[in-house]
Write a protein that holds these residues in place. Sequence first.
Motif, PDB file in Angstrom:
ATOM      1  N   SER A 280      -5.380   1.916   2.856  1.00  0.00           N
ATOM      2  CA  SER A 280      -4.530   3.031   3.419  1.00  0.00           C
ATOM      3  C   SER A 280      -3.455   2.960   2.508  1.00  0.00           C
ATOM      4  O   SER A 280      -2.645   2.407   2.170  1.00  0.00           O
ATOM      5  CB  SER A 280      -4.133   2.646   4.745  1.00  0.00           C
ATOM      6  OG  SER A 280      -3.521   3.829   5.220  1.00  0.00           O
ATOM      7  N   LEU A 281      -3.360   4.437   1.804  1.00  0.00           N
ATOM      8  CA  LEU A 281      -2.390   4.456   0.877  1.00  0.00           C
ATOM      9  C   LEU A 281      -1.464   5.945   1.432  1.00  0.00           C
ATOM     10  O   LEU A 281      -2.022   6.738   1.695  1.00  0.00           O
ATOM     11  CB  LEU A 281      -2.932   5.052  -0.271  1.00  0.00           C
ATOM     12  CG  LEU A 281      -3.829   4.215  -1.183  1.00  0.00           C
ATOM     13  CD1 LEU A 281      -4.514   4.939  -2.133  1.00  0.00           C
ATOM     14  CD2 LEU A 281      -3.556   2.894  -1.424  1.00  0.00           C
ATOM     15  N   ASP A 282      -0.176   5.767   1.594  1.00  0.00           N
ATOM     16  CA  ASP A 282       0.723   6.650   2.125  1.00  0.00           C
ATOM     17  C   ASP A 282       1.085   7.762   1.135  1.00  0.00           C
ATOM     18  O   ASP A 282       0.479   7.506  -0.163  1.00  0.00           O
ATOM     19  CB  ASP A 282       1.795   6.025   2.429  1.00  0.00           C
ATOM     20  CG  ASP A 282       2.651   6.872   3.512  1.00  0.00           C
ATOM     21  OD1 ASP A 282       2.393   8.070   3.863  1.00  0.00           O
ATOM     22  OD2 ASP A 282       3.526   6.170   4.375  1.00  0.00           O
ATOM     23  N   ASP A 283       1.902   8.608   1.350  1.00  0.00           N
ATOM     24  CA  ASP A 283       2.145   9.705   0.365  1.00  0.00           C
ATOM     25  C   ASP A 283       2.772   9.222  -1.018  1.00  0.00           C
ATOM     26  O   ASP A 283       3.740   8.303  -0.737  1.00  0.00           O
ATOM     27  CB  ASP A 283       3.013  10.863   0.946  1.00  0.00           C
ATOM     28  CG  ASP A 283       2.586  11.560   2.339  1.00  0.00           C
ATOM     29  OD1 ASP A 283       1.106  11.343   2.337  1.00  0.00           O
ATOM     30  OD2 ASP A 283       3.398  11.782   3.009  1.00  0.00           O
ATOM     31  N   GLY A 298       2.560   1.403   1.009  1.00  0.00           N
ATOM     32  CA  GLY A 298       3.572   2.249   1.627  1.00  0.00           C
ATOM     33  C   GLY A 298       3.672   3.457   0.859  1.00  0.00           C
ATOM     34  O   GLY A 298       3.370   3.722  -0.454  1.00  0.00           O
ATOM     35  N   ARG A 299       4.546   4.371   1.242  1.00  0.00           N
ATOM     36  CA  ARG A 299       4.828   5.692   0.602  1.00  0.00           C
ATOM     37  C   ARG A 299       5.713   5.439  -0.703  1.00  0.00           C
ATOM     38  O   ARG A 299       6.389   4.906  -0.733  1.00  0.00           O
ATOM     39  CB  ARG A 299       5.831   6.288   1.423  1.00  0.00           C
ATOM     40  CG  ARG A 299       6.566   7.819   0.991  1.00  0.00           C
ATOM     41  CD  ARG A 299       7.427   8.530   2.049  1.00  0.00           C
ATOM     42  NE  ARG A 299       6.376   8.563   3.399  1.00  0.00           N
ATOM     43  CZ  ARG A 299       6.193   9.861   3.894  1.00  0.00           C
ATOM     44  NH1 ARG A 299       6.252  10.813   3.039  1.00  0.00           N
ATOM     45  NH2 ARG A 299       5.569   9.820   5.012  1.00  0.00           N
ATOM     46  N   ASN A 300       5.232   6.231  -1.636  1.00  0.00           N
ATOM     47  CA  ASN A 300       5.757   6.003  -2.985  1.00  0.00           C
ATOM     48  C   ASN A 300       6.039   4.794  -3.463  1.00  0.00           C
ATOM     49  O   ASN A 300       6.639   4.480  -4.666  1.00  0.00           O
ATOM     50  CB  ASN A 300       7.489   6.601  -2.958  1.00  0.00           C
ATOM     51  CG  ASN A 300       7.447   7.982  -2.509  1.00  0.00           C
ATOM     52  OD1 ASN A 300       6.558   8.755  -2.989  1.00  0.00           O
ATOM     53  ND2 ASN A 300       8.589   8.362  -1.818  1.00  0.00           N
ATOM     54  N   ALA A 301       5.102   3.917  -3.106  1.00  0.00           N
ATOM     55  CA  ALA A 301       4.897   2.654  -3.889  1.00  0.00           C
ATOM     56  C   ALA A 301       4.026   2.705  -5.180  1.00  0.00           C
ATOM     57  O   ALA A 301       3.166   3.508  -5.493  1.00  0.00           O
ATOM     58  CB  ALA A 301       4.203   1.528  -2.929  1.00  0.00           C
ATOM     59  N   GLU A 302       4.321   1.703  -5.993  1.00  0.00           N
ATOM     60  CA  GLU A 302       3.789   2.023  -7.531  1.00  0.00           C
ATOM     61  C   GLU A 302       3.073   0.567  -7.618  1.00  0.00           C
ATOM     62  O   GLU A 302       3.905  -0.528  -7.765  1.00  0.00           O
ATOM     63  CB  GLU A 302       4.814   2.215  -8.729  1.00  0.00           C
ATOM     64  CG  GLU A 302       5.516   3.653  -8.320  1.00  0.00           C
ATOM     65  CD  GLU A 302       6.462   3.801  -9.333  1.00  0.00           C
ATOM     66  OE1 GLU A 302       6.325   3.139 -10.735  1.00  0.00           O
ATOM     67  OE2 GLU A 302       7.282   4.679  -9.306  1.00  0.00           O
ATOM     68  N   LEU A 303       1.738   0.482  -8.248  1.00  0.00           N
ATOM     69  CA  LEU A 303       0.897  -0.656  -8.474  1.00  0.00           C
ATOM     70  C   LEU A 303       0.656  -0.408  -9.995  1.00  0.00           C
ATOM     71  O   LEU A 303      -0.015   0.416 -10.290  1.00  0.00           O
ATOM     72  CB  LEU A 303       0.101  -1.033  -7.394  1.00  0.00           C
ATOM     73  CG  LEU A 303       0.350  -0.737  -5.865  1.00  0.00           C
ATOM     74  CD1 LEU A 303      -0.876  -1.229  -5.081  1.00  0.00           C
ATOM     75  CD2 LEU A 303       1.443  -1.956  -5.661  1.00  0.00           C
ATOM     76  N   ALA A 316       8.146   2.450  -1.379  1.00  0.00           N
ATOM     77  CA  ALA A 316       8.946   2.437  -2.719  1.00  0.00           C
ATOM     78  C   ALA A 316       8.955   0.992  -3.385  1.00  0.00           C
ATOM     79  O   ALA A 316       9.609   0.990  -4.245  1.00  0.00           O
ATOM     80  CB  ALA A 316      10.287   2.994  -2.397  1.00  0.00           C
ATOM     81  N   ALA A 317       7.973   0.311  -2.989  1.00  0.00           N
ATOM     82  CA  ALA A 317       7.774  -1.054  -3.648  1.00  0.00           C
ATOM     83  C   ALA A 317       7.274  -0.785  -5.022  1.00  0.00           C
ATOM     84  O   ALA A 317       6.432   0.171  -5.135  1.00  0.00           O
ATOM     85  CB  ALA A 317       7.249  -1.893  -2.703  1.00  0.00           C
ATOM     86  N   THR A 318       7.534  -1.743  -5.843  1.00  0.00           N
ATOM     87  CA  THR A 318       6.758  -1.544  -7.408  1.00  0.00           C
ATOM     88  C   THR A 318       6.250  -3.012  -7.538  1.00  0.00           C
ATOM     89  O   THR A 318       7.107  -3.979  -7.458  1.00  0.00           O
ATOM     90  CB  THR A 318       7.803  -1.269  -8.249  1.00  0.00           C
ATOM     91  OG1 THR A 318       8.425  -0.005  -8.106  1.00  0.00           O
ATOM     92  CG2 THR A 318       7.243  -1.248  -9.978  1.00  0.00           C
TER      93      THR A 318
END
Length: 336
Positions: A280-283, A298-303, A316-318
């Motif tokens: 599940s990928l948020d916006d 979560g929203r605006n996370a970067e992997l 917003a986690a990286t």
Amino acid sequence: MKAVIPLAGRGTRLYPQTHTKPKAMVRIAGKPILGHILASLADAGVDEAVLVVGGPMQTQIREYAEREFGDEFAFTFPEQVDPQGLGHAIHQAAPAVDGEPVIITLGDMLFEHGYGTFLDAHRSLDGVDASIGVKRVDEPSHYGVVDVAGDGSVRELVEKPDDPPSDRAISGVYVVEDSDALFDALAYLIDNDLRGAGDEFQLTDALQRMVETGSVLGTFDVEDWYDCGRPETLLEANEVLLASMETNGAGALTDAVVVPPVDMGEGVELTRSVVGPNVSLDDGVEIDDSVVQDSIVGRNAELSDVNLKESIIGDAATVRGEPRNLNVGDNSDLSL
């Protein structure tokens, strides 16, 4: 019939996700937990909801409920200023319920079958003042437990007993016709400071008080429920809900593979990655050079440059790994 949903808990078992949002606002399979609950209640024909809120993040619940479900429900938001247990939370809803029948469901529980099934099962019982969803479990001492008489009526309820009277665990959904009797029982516990397990006012104890004062309680079976207040069952619920959904498209897909089922919010970007199944990928999520399975992002996370499985990544986690260059020979067996 009105729905009562207690949502004031701090969600400590889901830290760090719930440092910045109520646990009912954690997103799985396309919407927050609360969204899945409200959608199922709406499908069951319930159109009034009493959301018991509390704490500094309650605005998130109010705004989401009214924005996304304001056309389907009339909402009231009683506040539990000082959380003192589930029974205490339900007691705050008394003025909003105003004597009407209620369905009570916990704000961190999702059920494989909808609330319409439970309401139908309740209505099939003759002459009950309330009914309780139950399931047989292997370790009933971990739950609230119901003991049932030969005629099907509830004889005893007890919260997390050392010596359980049965293996029927309370599953977290209740239908109450005589709500005045329930709120009288809750008031009795609170006025006399009769705290139960965890030194809190327990809903189970109020239901037992109803039995002792002459109310007739029945039960109905609940096949599967998911306690979304714990990371492992949150991921399990995500997988179950995704299985009933169609995988949607990403905002941008560059040399990437999506393995269904996957739910993607708006503006998701996948580059040189494999995502799925059960993700599940948020916006606004961006994933580069990675493999992600059985996870919630979560929203605006970067992997970037990661291999994740059974993980929960907050807003917003990286998360960055370390890129590797390999030249692997024939018949190799390599684990990274």
